[in-house]
Design a protein around this motif. Structure first.
Motif, PDB file in Angstrom:
ATOM      1  N   GLY A  20     -10.672  -0.266   1.561  1.00 20.60           N
ATOM      2  CA  GLY A  20     -10.726  -1.626   1.368  1.00 20.60           C
ATOM      3  C   GLY A  20     -11.552  -1.555  -0.333  1.00 20.60           C
TER       4      GLY A  20
ATOM      5  N   LEU B  42       1.020  -1.713  -0.310  1.00 23.89           N
ATOM      6  CA  LEU B  42      -0.215   0.221  -0.087  1.00 23.89           C
ATOM      7  C   LEU B  42       0.644   1.165  -0.099  1.00 23.89           C
ATOM      8  CD1 LEU B  42      -2.749  -1.351   2.616  1.00 23.89           C
ATOM      9  CD2 LEU B  42      -3.135  -1.428   0.178  1.00 23.89           C
TER      10      LEU B  42
ATOM     11  N   CYS C 111      -0.798   0.091  11.099  1.00 24.65           N
ATOM     12  CA  CYS C 111      -1.561   0.570   9.821  1.00 24.65           C
ATOM     13  C   CYS C 111      -2.271   1.859  10.235  1.00 24.65           C
ATOM     14  CB  CYS C 111      -2.258   0.265   9.356  1.00 24.65           C
ATOM     15  SG  CYS C 111      -3.113   0.687   8.047  1.00 24.65           S
TER      16      CYS C 111
HETATM   17  S1  SF4 Z   1      -6.143  -1.047   8.412  1.00 24.80           S
HETATM   18 FE1  SF4 Z   1      -4.598   0.236   6.648  1.00 24.80          FE
HETATM   19  S2  SF4 Z   1      -4.445  -1.648   5.611  1.00 24.80           S
HETATM   20 FE2  SF4 Z   1      -6.316  -2.197   6.721  1.00 24.80          FE
HETATM   21  S3  SF4 Z   1      -8.182  -0.990   5.671  1.00 24.80           S
HETATM   22 FE3  SF4 Z   1      -7.804   0.130   6.847  1.00 24.80          FE
HETATM   23  S4  SF4 Z   1      -5.965   1.149   6.129  1.00 24.80           S
HETATM   24 FE4  SF4 Z   1      -5.830  -0.012   4.771  1.00 24.80          FE
END
Ligand code: SF4
Ligand code: ZN
Ligand code: ZN
Length: 324
Positions: free
Chosen positions: A140, A86, A232
């Motif tokens: 997502g 990402l 994250c």
């Molecule tokens: S926690 Fe981080 S990796 Fe997971 S959906 Fe949210 S932004 Fe994306």
């Protein structure tokens, strides 16, 4: 999760893990056995995989997906990993390294892709700014879209993800609170494929759907999985976390609540949901969609416009700045 002097419920040896939802204590080998049986039961109950089938495992570098990869491999499936980087700083780099370590340990291939390659250089943060949506909602949508595409391009018929009981119970609570009937109808640990093999929907399965996050953490400890450390940055304020927190509270007071809540919901469904409706095709990427453009192409178009405007504004500001 541990208590000195605890005995394993199964073999009576000293136990390291307490699993309140199952009213059990386990030593390391028995925890491993319990874990794999839960995965096997989920695979069998929901007809997720055929014995020895080839399966692509979506790995993030976190405990859930690494535990899933190891388990499917040890249960005899022919696995390969796929990781979408990402590109969100140090945490993304650590996540990629964890996936590579796991692939090396299993001796299995890891297919890698990075977000920037797929988004014309736009970062997740820029897309979030441009669309003014929640970070996890944007992330997502992109992850689902690109994992689907990678699965089809790589020629796998099924992709397994590390979604577990906490995720599913939290999502179920959210959908019930908001009376999201469409989402409730679609909730199932297998999403069947739809459309043609090149541009349709890949088949998706969730073999950890019977296991809590804490049980997966214990399994990761037993196997010393190379889990990426840190958190994250995008997860802050994610709505799902509030529902998961509420479920955690209920689980702490009444162990087994998550199990009953989610698995009973599945049991009471008359049948699995029908395969996804294809509708039309996205005019840009060809993905199935009900509109002219799929959600990802719409957000990318919005983010490109936002980027152009921002560049023009910065250039104008620079031109107007007094020369020293
Ligand atoms: S926690 Fe981080 S990796 Fe997971 S959906 Fe949210 S932004 Fe994306
Ligand atoms: Zn034991
Ligand atoms: Zn598209």
């Amino acid at each position: 999760m541990t208590d000195p002097g605890m005995k394993c419920t199964r073999c009576r040896q000293p136990a390291r893990f307490r699993l309140p939802a199952h009213n059990a204590h386990f030593c390391d080998p028995c925890l491993d056995l319990f874990f794999k049986r839960q995965v096997q039961k989920a695979i069998k109950d929901y007809a997720m995989l055929r014995p020895g089938q080839e399966v692509l495992v979506a790995v993030s570098g976190g405990k859930d997906s690494l535990a899933l990869w190891l388990t499917l491999e040890e249960l005899g499936y022919r696995t390969a990993g796929v990781h979408l980087c990402l590109e969100m700083g140090e945490f993304s780099e650590a996540s990629l390294q964890s996936c590579r370590q796991m692939a090396a340990r299993l001796g299995r291939p890891l297919h890698e892709a990075s977000l920037g390659q797929l988004t014309d250089g736009l970062s997740m943060q820029e897309i979030v700014w441009a669309t003014r949506r929640q970070f996890c909602s944007v992330c997502g949508t992109f992850k689902r879209h690109f994992l689907n595409r990678l699965c089809l391009e790589l020629g796998f018929d099924t992709v397994a993800t590390g979604h577990h009981l906490d995720d599913e119970a939290g999502r179920l609570l959210g959908n019930l609170i908001h009376n999201h009937l469409d989402y409730l109808q679609a909730m199932w640990p297998v999403l069947e494929s739809g459309g043609d093999a090149a541009t349709g929907f890949a088949r998706k399965v969730k073999p950890l759907c019977r296991l809590e996050g804490a049980e997966i953490r214990a399994f990761a400890q037993v196997h010393e999985l190379p889990v990426a450390q840190g958190k994250c940055a995008g997860s802050k304020g994610a709505t799902l976390l509030y529902y998961q927190k509420a479920m955690d509270q209920l689980e702490a007071d009444m162990p087994g609540t998550k199990h009953n809540f989610y698995l009973e919901f599945l049991r009471q469904k008359a049948a699995p949901p029908p395969p996804p409706q294809l509708g039309g095709r996205c005019q840009i990427c060809g993905a199935p969609t009900m509109s002219e453009l799929c959600g990802v192409c719409r957000m990318l178009a919005q983010a490109r416009q936002w980027r152009e405007k921002r560049r023009a504004r910065l250039a104008a500001e620079e031109a107007a700045a007094p020369t020293p």
